[in-house]
Design a protein around this motif. Structure first.
Motif, PDB file in Angstrom:
ATOM      1  N   GLY A  13       0.814  -1.205   0.000  1.00  0.00           N
ATOM      2  CA  GLY A  13       0.000   0.000   0.000  1.00  0.00           C
ATOM      3  C   GLY A  13       0.848   1.256   0.000  1.00  0.00           C
ATOM      4  N   VAL A  14       0.216   2.376   0.368  1.00  0.00           N
ATOM      5  CA  VAL A  14       0.877   3.678   0.346  1.00  0.00           C
ATOM      6  C   VAL A  14       0.764   4.325   1.726  1.00  0.00           C
ATOM      7  N   GLU A  15       1.899   4.774   2.269  1.00  0.00           N
ATOM      8  CA  GLU A  15       1.924   5.516   3.526  1.00  0.00           C
ATOM      9  C   GLU A  15       2.218   6.979   3.221  1.00  0.00           C
ATOM     10  N   ILE A  16       1.443   7.861   3.822  1.00  0.00           N
ATOM     11  CA  ILE A  16       1.586   9.288   3.555  1.00  0.00           C
ATOM     12  C   ILE A  16       1.834  10.013   4.871  1.00  0.00           C
ATOM     13  N   ALA A  17       2.962  10.667   4.968  1.00  0.00           N
ATOM     14  CA  ALA A  17       3.313  11.422   6.174  1.00  0.00           C
ATOM     15  C   ALA A  17       3.179  12.915   5.875  1.00  0.00           C
ATOM     16  N   PHE A  18       2.435  13.619   6.712  1.00  0.00           N
ATOM     17  CA  PHE A  18       2.227  15.060   6.571  1.00  0.00           C
ATOM     18  C   PHE A  18       2.989  15.757   7.685  1.00  0.00           C
ATOM     19  N   LEU A  19       3.949  16.592   7.335  1.00  0.00           N
ATOM     20  CA  LEU A  19       4.800  17.271   8.313  1.00  0.00           C
ATOM     21  C   LEU A  19       4.548  18.770   8.301  1.00  0.00           C
ATOM     22  N   GLU A  20       4.504  19.356   9.483  1.00  0.00           N
ATOM     23  CA  GLU A  20       4.455  20.814   9.632  1.00  0.00           C
ATOM     24  C   GLU A  20       5.678  21.235  10.424  1.00  0.00           C
ATOM     25  N   GLU A  21       6.491  22.094   9.826  1.00  0.00           N
ATOM     26  CA  GLU A  21       7.748  22.521  10.454  1.00  0.00           C
ATOM     27  C   GLU A  21       8.586  21.305  10.873  1.00  0.00           C
ATOM     28  N   LYS A  22       8.691  20.332   9.969  1.00  0.00           N
ATOM     29  CA  LYS A  22       9.489  19.102  10.146  1.00  0.00           C
ATOM     30  C   LYS A  22       8.901  18.149  11.190  1.00  0.00           C
ATOM     31  N   LYS A  23       7.730  18.487  11.747  1.00  0.00           N
ATOM     32  CA  LYS A  23       7.126  17.673  12.795  1.00  0.00           C
ATOM     33  C   LYS A  23       5.960  16.880  12.215  1.00  0.00           C
ATOM     34  N   LEU A  24       5.958  15.566  12.449  1.00  0.00           N
ATOM     35  CA  LEU A  24       4.912  14.692  11.922  1.00  0.00           C
ATOM     36  C   LEU A  24       3.586  14.987  12.618  1.00  0.00           C
ATOM     37  N   VAL A  25       2.556  15.355  11.821  1.00  0.00           N
ATOM     38  CA  VAL A  25       1.252  15.673  12.406  1.00  0.00           C
ATOM     39  C   VAL A  25       0.146  14.749  11.903  1.00  0.00           C
ATOM     40  N   GLU A  26       0.331  14.132  10.735  1.00  0.00           N
ATOM     41  CA  GLU A  26      -0.662  13.188  10.229  1.00  0.00           C
ATOM     42  C   GLU A  26       0.061  12.047   9.537  1.00  0.00           C
ATOM     43  N   LEU A  27      -0.472  10.837   9.711  1.00  0.00           N
ATOM     44  CA  LEU A  27       0.078   9.660   9.044  1.00  0.00           C
ATOM     45  C   LEU A  27      -1.088   8.854   8.501  1.00  0.00           C
ATOM     46  N   ALA A 348      -0.964  20.456  25.945  1.00  0.00           N
ATOM     47  CA  ALA A 348      -2.115  20.705  25.073  1.00  0.00           C
ATOM     48  C   ALA A 348      -1.706  20.702  23.601  1.00  0.00           C
ATOM     49  N   GLU A 349      -0.553  21.312  23.303  1.00  0.00           N
ATOM     50  CA  GLU A 349      -0.078  21.339  21.911  1.00  0.00           C
ATOM     51  C   GLU A 349       0.224  19.921  21.407  1.00  0.00           C
ATOM     52  N   GLU A 350       0.854  19.118  22.257  1.00  0.00           N
ATOM     53  CA  GLU A 350       1.180  17.742  21.862  1.00  0.00           C
ATOM     54  C   GLU A 350      -0.081  16.883  21.758  1.00  0.00           C
ATOM     55  N   ILE A 351      -1.056  17.118  22.633  1.00  0.00           N
ATOM     56  CA  ILE A 351      -2.304  16.351  22.578  1.00  0.00           C
ATOM     57  C   ILE A 351      -3.037  16.630  21.267  1.00  0.00           C
ATOM     58  N   ALA A 352      -3.091  17.891  20.849  1.00  0.00           N
ATOM     59  CA  ALA A 352      -3.734  18.231  19.579  1.00  0.00           C
ATOM     60  C   ALA A 352      -3.044  17.517  18.421  1.00  0.00           C
ATOM     61  N   ARG A 353      -1.722  17.442  18.489  1.00  0.00           N
ATOM     62  CA  ARG A 353      -0.960  16.727  17.448  1.00  0.00           C
ATOM     63  C   ARG A 353      -1.241  15.230  17.492  1.00  0.00           C
ATOM     64  N   GLN A 354      -1.278  14.655  18.702  1.00  0.00           N
ATOM     65  CA  GLN A 354      -1.506  13.222  18.843  1.00  0.00           C
ATOM     66  C   GLN A 354      -2.889  12.808  18.328  1.00  0.00           C
ATOM     67  N   LEU A 355      -3.893  13.641  18.545  1.00  0.00           N
ATOM     68  CA  LEU A 355      -5.240  13.319  18.060  1.00  0.00           C
ATOM     69  C   LEU A 355      -5.258  13.228  16.536  1.00  0.00           C
ATOM     70  N   ARG A 356      -4.556  14.147  15.879  1.00  0.00           N
ATOM     71  CA  ARG A 356      -4.468  14.111  14.407  1.00  0.00           C
ATOM     72  C   ARG A 356      -3.619  12.936  13.944  1.00  0.00           C
ATOM     73  N   LEU A 357      -2.500  12.745  14.624  1.00  0.00           N
ATOM     74  CA  LEU A 357      -1.533  11.742  14.199  1.00  0.00           C
ATOM     75  C   LEU A 357      -2.112  10.330  14.300  1.00  0.00           C
ATOM     76  N   ARG A 358      -2.757  10.042  15.416  1.00  0.00           N
ATOM     77  CA  ARG A 358      -3.335   8.704  15.617  1.00  0.00           C
ATOM     78  C   ARG A 358      -4.748   8.596  15.077  1.00  0.00           C
ATOM     79  N   ASP A 359      -5.309   9.728  14.618  1.00  0.00           N
ATOM     80  CA  ASP A 359      -6.686   9.796  14.131  1.00  0.00           C
ATOM     81  C   ASP A 359      -7.655   9.268  15.192  1.00  0.00           C
ATOM     82  N   ILE A 360      -7.474   9.777  16.407  1.00  0.00           N
ATOM     83  CA  ILE A 360      -8.318   9.361  17.532  1.00  0.00           C
ATOM     84  C   ILE A 360      -9.674  10.051  17.419  1.00  0.00           C
TER      85      ILE A 360
END
Length: 516
Positions: A13-27, A348-360
């Protein structure tokens, strides 16, 4: 803000990593054999009506029937049913003219599903949520075709402009443009990305979506339910469609076909951005080259460490997700209240990122560090809302309760992304326990006695270096020397760095391992 898209294609399959300012925010992970993606259109067959739930189960070809609730039927479902039947039996090679289609009356919001879907007809449906756990897909009859600048909704005449466009003048301009170019029987929702765009750009987007609708009409001809009528774009182009902006500065792809498709897609929607697309052909895997692999391994565990020394504990239950914020050794001042505030803001900033990253999705409860001052609680809530603004999923943030808990809800569209970053210990096999040294000595001696009793001579014992040191400690009275005297045999011992702590093997005079 610099944004990057790293696309890793493989046979699975295909894995897509979305980075903002070099930081992984969506996978995003799009499997090659995946079906039933959000946005796909199917011709489904009504299998069962459940008046008690005011819902129906629809056969769309999945192993479990899909779920369609009355509230997801759309006010224009009678028009949709009529259109579906007309398109299936249509004999015209070019299809009937949709602009001359007569719209049926709307259904009432408080109606019953068996009044609408009586007779169990075939119906055109759109995937609202992918299959999750033991549930089949969730469906909607409110069809929508998203484009770069607009979203087309058939069977109505409504024109709406995104509320995120704050300028009143700009909203009026876009409303007039769309009303002047909109075909009959099509509603149009103007997206935020349309702000500042010309009539020609919006019109081109509209024509593309009308072509898509004509394809749907053509694919319905002679179709037999269940059948896929239209697939949503692949995940890469759908992300680009929704996210591409002036902030994007790099898209890297390791597959020639996806590279060419992405290049041509960007050339069509944003010709000035084609030079940001590049092909990766280096010696290292693409995710390793751009630091994605390391971020994945550090971000998907149960414990998430923050730069300051604070950390999060993320737990998943059947009903909700629970996130606990711990201060660690962080200390920015002598004030406990100030320390708690700064740690909570960082969390709070990391939690917002984790929700997007893990698609919780669903209900999320966050146990922040207790703060006494109401102003600090309000500041934390406002910060959380700000950090969540970049999240495309619908969400809501409630004020912090008197127990110091913040409740959030987030739209669940796809199964949560879960990556196992732990391994089973090769020594204890995941039990958390290993044999004590005394028991291990007994086990080795028992094996030695067994081999001697079966006429084995000139034996060699191989063990881990630490165990080697333990067995050979003492010049004359080591455990190893006692064994040799006691059993009157030729026995040698060697250390092997590749063995785990309690691993041992016996070899015969031909240096062949003796299997037990």
């Amino acid at each position: 803000m610099n944004k990057e898209l790293i696309i890793n294609a493989s046979p699975s399959g295909v894995e897509i990593a979305f980075l903002e300012e070099k930081k992984l925010v969506e996978l995003h992970n799009e499997k090659s054999d995946a079906n039933f993606g959000v946005g796909d259109l199917y011709l489904g067959k009504v299998k069962k009506l459940i008046p008690g739930l005011n819902a129906a189960f629809i056969d769309v070809g999945f192993e479990k029937d899909a779920f369609l609730h009355y509230t997801d039927l759309s006010p224009y479902v009678k028009s949709l049913l009529k259109f579906t039947q007309m398109a299936i039996v249509d004999k015209d090679d070019n299809g009937f003219d949709f602009s001359k289609f007569n719209i049926e009356p709307e259904i009432v919001k408080t109606g019953k599903i068996n009044e609408v879907l009586n007779g169990k007809p075939s119906i055109l449906v759109q995937i609202l949520k992918e299959p999750i756990a033991a549930k089949g897909p969730r469906l909607s009859c409110e069809l929508s075709l998203p484009g770069r600048f607009i979203v087309v909704t058939p069977f109505n005449e409504i024109v709406a402009v995104s509320k995120k466009i704050h300028s009143g003048e700009e909203r009026k301009r876009l409303q007039k443009i769309v009303e002047s170019i909109r075909p009959k029987n099509f509603g149009v929702i103007v997206r935020t990305a349309a702000e500042g765009k010309s009539t020609a750009e919006i019109h081109q987007d509209l024509l593309s979506l009308i072509d898509t609708w004509n394809s749907i009409q053509a694919n319905l001809k002679n179709a037999v339910a269940p059948a896929k009528i239209l697939s949503e774009q692949n995940r890469a182009t759908s992300i680009l469609r929704d996210l591409l902006s002036a902030d994007f500065n790099r898209i890297v792809i390791n597959d020639k076909n996806i590279y060419n498709d992405t290049k041509s897609y960007i050339d069509k929607i944003a010709p000035d951005k084609t030079d940001i697309v590049s092909y990766h052909n280096g010696p290292l895997p693409i995710f390793d080259t751009y630091g994605v692999t390391k971020q994945v391994k550090s971000a998907f565990g149960k414990t998430v460490n923050l730069p300051s020394g604070a950390y999060l504990i993320i737990e998943h239950t059947e009903a909700l997700h629970v996130i606990d914020v711990n201060s660690g050794y962080k200390s920015v001042s002598n004030s406990q209240e100030e320390n708690a505030l700064q740690t909570n803001l960082e969390a709070a900033e990391e939690i917002a990122r984790q929700l997007r990253l893990r698609d919780i999705g669903g209900i999320i409860v966050v146990d922040f560090i207790d703060m006494k001052l109401p102003d600090n609680r309000k500041q934390l809530q406002e910060a959380m809302e700000k950090f969540m603004q970049t999240d495309r999923a619908k969400h809501a943030v409630l004020p912090i309760s008197k127990f110091g808990l913040m409740q959030l809800t987030r739209q669940r569209m796809r199964p949560e992304l879960s990556i196992n970053t732990s391994e089973v210990c090769p020594v204890c096999s995941g039990t958390g326990k290993i044999s004590s040294t005394l028991l291990l000595e007994d086990e080795i001696e028992k094996r030695l006695q067994y081999l001697i009793s079966h006429s084995h001579k000139n034996l060699m014992l191989m063990v881990h270096p630490i165990l080697y040191s333990h067995l050979t400690k003492g010049i004359f009275n080591s455990i190893f020397k006692r064994w040799k005297r006691k059993h009157k045999t030729k026995l040698s011992i060697e250390a092997n760095n590749n063995f785990h702590l309690i691993e041992f093997k016996f070899y015969d005079e031909n240096e062949e391992e003796i299997k037990f």
